[in-house]
Design an enzyme around this catalytic site. Structure first.
Site, short mmCIF file in Angstrom:
data_model
loop_
_atom_site.label_atom_id
_atom_site.label_comp_id
_atom_site.label_asym_id
_atom_site.label_seq_id
_atom_site.Cartn_x
_atom_site.Cartn_y
_atom_site.Cartn_z
CB CYS A 82 -5.60 -4.74 3.89
SG CYS A 82 -4.46 -5.55 5.01
CB CYS A 93 -3.19 -4.67 7.50
SG CYS A 93 -3.00 -3.80 5.95
CB CYS A 122 -4.46 7.26 2.18
SG CYS A 122 -4.32 5.89 3.33
#
Length: 170
Positions: free
Chosen positions: A12, A88, A96
């Site tokens: 998140c 989220c 990422c």
């Protein structure tokens, strides 16, 4: 492979509430078969006090929980990851790191209880709701016949969990 421990990283943005709740839940419900971790793209640096309070009230572990960067899990020596789950919407759309071992990924969007404004009772209810949604989805993950599913079917199953309506949704 029956004795394999599956490592799951919950992501998140702030790593202060939802991903922390998921980490604690999985470490309890996974009964040694699964190990939960959490991280954030822009960690707040501290766990939300209402998250800790709720976990303690539910007799879930809080020891060692901390708000940390997801970068800790993309370096040599980090635990090998089998699954990465964003909880989220912000983290789902962010770029990422490249995860060693190419773990399976999924998005399980959960409303942010830390963003709720209102009374302490309303905020506490939002944290409880997030915990129940995560518990429902983690229970589904734990029920998957992981060793008997091929990679594509397992990936599909993992992602479909995030689309499931949970008891907390009603």
């Amino acid at each position: 492979m029956a004795d394999k421990i599956y490592n799951v990283l919950f992501l998140c943005t702030g790593n202060s509430a939802r991903s922390i709740l998921a980490e604690s839940l999985l470490n309890t419900l996974g009964r040694g078969r699964f190990r939960g971790f959490s991280g954030g793209s822009f960690p707040k640096g501290q766990v939300h006090p209402m998250a800790i309070e709720l976990l303690e009230r539910m007799n879930l572990p809080t020891q060692g929980l901390r708000s940390k960067s997801w970068d800790e899990f993309a370096v040599p020596g980090a635990p090998p990851l089998d699954f990465i789950v964003t909880v989220c919407d912000n983290a789902a759309g962010e770029v990422c790191p490249i995860w060693p071992g190419k773990p399976m990924t999924a998005h399980w969007g959960i409303a942010d209880p830390a963003a709720v404004e209102g009374t302490d009772v309303e905020k506490a209810f939002a944290f409880r709701r997030a915990l129940k949604e995560l518990e429902s989805r983690i229970t589904l993950l734990l029920s998957l016949p992981i060793t008997s599913l091929d990679g594509m079917k397992l990936q599909e199953s993992l992602r479909s969990i995030g689309k499931q309506r949970t008891a907390a949704d009603t």
